[in-house]
Write an enzyme that holds these catalytic residues in place. Structure first.
Site, PDB file in Angstrom:
ATOM      1  N   GLU A  39       0.840  -1.201   0.000  1.00  0.00           N
ATOM      2  CA  GLU A  39       0.000   0.000   0.000  1.00  0.00           C
ATOM      3  C   GLU A  39       0.876   1.252   0.000  1.00  0.00           C
ATOM      4  O   GLU A  39       1.855   1.341   0.750  1.00  0.00           O
ATOM      5  CB  GLU A  39      -0.929   0.005   1.217  1.00  0.00           C
ATOM      6  N   GLY A  44      -7.005   0.725   3.739  1.00  0.00           N
ATOM      7  CA  GLY A  44      -8.395   1.126   3.521  1.00  0.00           C
ATOM      8  C   GLY A  44      -8.623   1.845   2.212  1.00  0.00           C
ATOM      9  O   GLY A  44      -9.759   1.982   1.759  1.00  0.00           O
ATOM     10  N   VAL A  46      -9.021   4.584  -0.868  1.00  0.00           N
ATOM     11  CA  VAL A  46      -9.873   5.770  -1.021  1.00  0.00           C
ATOM     12  C   VAL A  46     -11.150   5.630  -0.216  1.00  0.00           C
ATOM     13  O   VAL A  46     -11.584   6.548   0.477  1.00  0.00           O
ATOM     14  CB  VAL A  46     -10.204   6.028  -2.511  1.00  0.00           C
ATOM     15  N   ILE A 184     -21.327  11.140  -6.047  1.00  0.00           N
ATOM     16  CA  ILE A 184     -20.519  11.981  -5.159  1.00  0.00           C
ATOM     17  C   ILE A 184     -21.091  13.392  -5.099  1.00  0.00           C
ATOM     18  O   ILE A 184     -21.240  13.975  -4.017  1.00  0.00           O
ATOM     19  CB  ILE A 184     -19.049  12.012  -5.625  1.00  0.00           C
ATOM     20  N   VAL A 236     -20.232  23.379 -18.255  1.00  0.00           N
ATOM     21  CA  VAL A 236     -19.363  24.388 -17.638  1.00  0.00           C
ATOM     22  C   VAL A 236     -18.258  24.751 -18.619  1.00  0.00           C
ATOM     23  O   VAL A 236     -17.590  23.879 -19.181  1.00  0.00           O
ATOM     24  CB  VAL A 236     -18.762  23.866 -16.312  1.00  0.00           C
ATOM     25  N   GLY A 266     -16.511  12.508 -12.141  1.00  0.00           N
ATOM     26  CA  GLY A 266     -16.137  11.121 -12.367  1.00  0.00           C
ATOM     27  C   GLY A 266     -14.745  10.821 -11.846  1.00  0.00           C
ATOM     28  O   GLY A 266     -14.062  11.684 -11.298  1.00  0.00           O
ATOM     29  N   ASP A 306     -11.761  -0.502  -9.029  1.00  0.00           N
ATOM     30  CA  ASP A 306     -11.888   0.666  -9.899  1.00  0.00           C
ATOM     31  C   ASP A 306     -10.889   0.675 -11.051  1.00  0.00           C
ATOM     32  O   ASP A 306     -11.163   1.226 -12.118  1.00  0.00           O
ATOM     33  CB  ASP A 306     -11.693   1.955  -9.089  1.00  0.00           C
ATOM     34  N   HIS A 440     -42.519  -7.062  10.292  1.00  0.00           N
ATOM     35  CA  HIS A 440     -43.430  -5.917  10.325  1.00  0.00           C
ATOM     36  C   HIS A 440     -43.396  -5.277  11.711  1.00  0.00           C
ATOM     37  O   HIS A 440     -43.399  -5.981  12.717  1.00  0.00           O
ATOM     38  CB  HIS A 440     -44.857  -6.385  10.013  1.00  0.00           C
TER      39      HIS A 440
END
Length: 454
Positions: A39, A44, A46, A184, A236, A266, A306, A440
């Site tokens: 790492e 953990g 992102v 996000i 934009v 994104g 990802d 219920h």
């Protein structure tokens, strides 16, 4: 500096300790594999440090604030309600560090060796970290992704932030412009608007959250009317100081001023500087190419999460890691995308699993759908009042009666959507779901009630 080989052999070397990497490491260690987990910064990834967990921590504080203000409606009188950003941020950090320590404990328990440093892939079975080469029978790439910042003039100003920087703001802005109406962007719009910040969302597409049911997206936006301004179908063009300039649907040039601008258009896979190209790995700007077992074109090299561009969800990364591990251990498995649940932890929450009505029609199904308001649930009404927004929509194949998708918005949606994943994964029909007994009173039982609308 001369490169040194340790001579150590690992069954598995994993690059990246996000949910995909660390959970795969834990499971592999539990099965007796000798694992090296590499790492760059924090256990953990992102999700824990700059994504899922800190955003949910902040949103929970905002929910407490909103509930305290609404308490008199439910018979609870409070004094003046105040929001302390400093204490909220401190709690967020405490949550992160507690979970980091928990992962470290998991790794120790599973006898996973953790190495901090920047990894470089050398061929199919070797990884270099700080000049030392580590060898393993299999290598898994789980390097995740980063916020994508488009080349908009003015995007390099200090008050223009990504989801990473905005998680550490020290003072509450009076106004916020969110560029991008995805998950996000909507979560941060919900957080800040609930605390009295003027929020405007500028989205290039004609609707927010592209994989959300269109009708529910419209109702969700209506629930935030007066709190968040949605500017859809707008592009934009520049950020001139604090003015966000954009062109609307009609081609007219407009601008909105904001103290802070959140760039959330994104995420991009983390692919650079790790030797992937030199090693001959097959990838493009969308991610590393893999098959259904998460194998890459290089022998004994897998990719999950990802970085593959398949599904940008933490639980998808975890599942991909399980598929890759099962494949390595000789167990037949594959990553399936038809029943991956998703959730947006806004106020109100949004969740879904399977196809929307439009997607089902495009796939050639003879579609039938049914909807019910969440107010059908006694618990939902008791806890959210008569104006609490919420709906469950079920999509089925009218010929086979198979459940194709369920889409919800309203309180607790994220907590019961997993049940839908189980239904779709098992190939249940409407009649099968009707026979499942739900407790219920719960909010989730609206799903069962909706099944009886067919």
């Amino acid at each position: 500096m001369a490169k040194v080989s340790t001579g150590a052999q690992y069954d598995l070397i994993i690059i990246g300790a996000g949910p995909g990497g660390y959970e795969m490491a834990e499971r592999a260690g539990h099965k007796g594999q000798k694992v090296l987990l590499i790492e760059k910064k924090y256990l953990g990834g992102v999700c824990l440090n700059w994504g899922c967990i800190p955003t949910k921590t902040l949103l929970n504080s905002a929910k407490h604030f909103v509930h305290a203000k609404e308490a008199p409606e439910f018979g609870v009188t409070t004094g003046e309600v105040k929001f302390d950003l400093g204490k909220t941020m401190a709690w967020k950090q405490e949550v992160i560090e507690t979970l980091r320590a928990g992962i470290a404990g998991q790794m120790k328990k599973s006898k996973v060796e953790v190495l901090f440093g920047e990894a470089k892939l050398i061929g199919s079975r070797q990884v270099e970290v700080d000049g030392t080469i580590y060898e393993g029978d299999n290598v898994v790439i789980a390097t995740g992704g980063s916020p994508f910042v488009p080349p908009i003039p003015g995007a390099d100003q200090p008050h223009v932030m990504t989801s990473k920087e905005i998680l550490s703001v020290e003072t509450m802005p009076k106004s916020l412009v969110v560029i991008g109406g995805g998950v996000i962007g909507v979560e941060f719009a919900s957080f800040f608007s609930s605390l009295g910040v003027k929020v405007d969302v500028i989205e290039m597409l004609d609707e927010i959250i592209p994989f959300m049911d269109r009708g529910q997206a419209k109702r969700f936006r209506a629930a935030l009317k007066g709190k968040v301004g949605f500017n859809l179908g707008c592009r934009v063009t520049a950020i001139d100081g604090h003015a966000v300039k954009y062109v609307d649907k009609k081609g007219e040039e407009k601008a909105i001023n904001a103290d802070i601008v959140l760039m959330s258009v994104g995420r991009s896979p983390n692919l650079a500087g790790m030797g992937f190209e030199e090693a001959g790995l097959d990838f493009d700007r969308r991610g590393i190419k893999t098959d259904d077992q998460q194998r890459t074109n290089l022998p004994n090299v897998y990719a999950i999460g990802d970085v593959t561009g398949k599904s940008q969800l933490a639980h998808s990364a975890t599942r991909m890691g399980e598929v890759a591990l099962n494949t390595i251990l000789g167990k037949k498995d594959r990553f399936r995308t038809n029943a991956i649940p998703w959730a947006v932890y806004s106020m109100p929450e949004i969740a879904g699993c399977g196809m929307t009505e439009d997607q089902a029609k495009e796939a050639g199904h003879n579609v039938a759908s049914a909807s019910l308001p969440m107010m059908m649930s006694g618990r939902f009404l008791a806890e959210n009042g008569k104006t609490g927004p919420g709906q469950v929509k079920v999509v089925i194949d009218a010929d086979t009666r198979a459940i194709l998708g369920v889409h919800t918005f309203g309180a607790y949606s994220s907590e019961f959507i997993w049940g839908v994943a189980a239904m779709i994964e098992a190939g249940l029909r409407v009649e099968d779901a009707q026979e499942i007994v739900f407790p219920h009173p719960t909010v989730g039982e609206v799903i069962r009630a909706t099944m009886f609308q067919f």
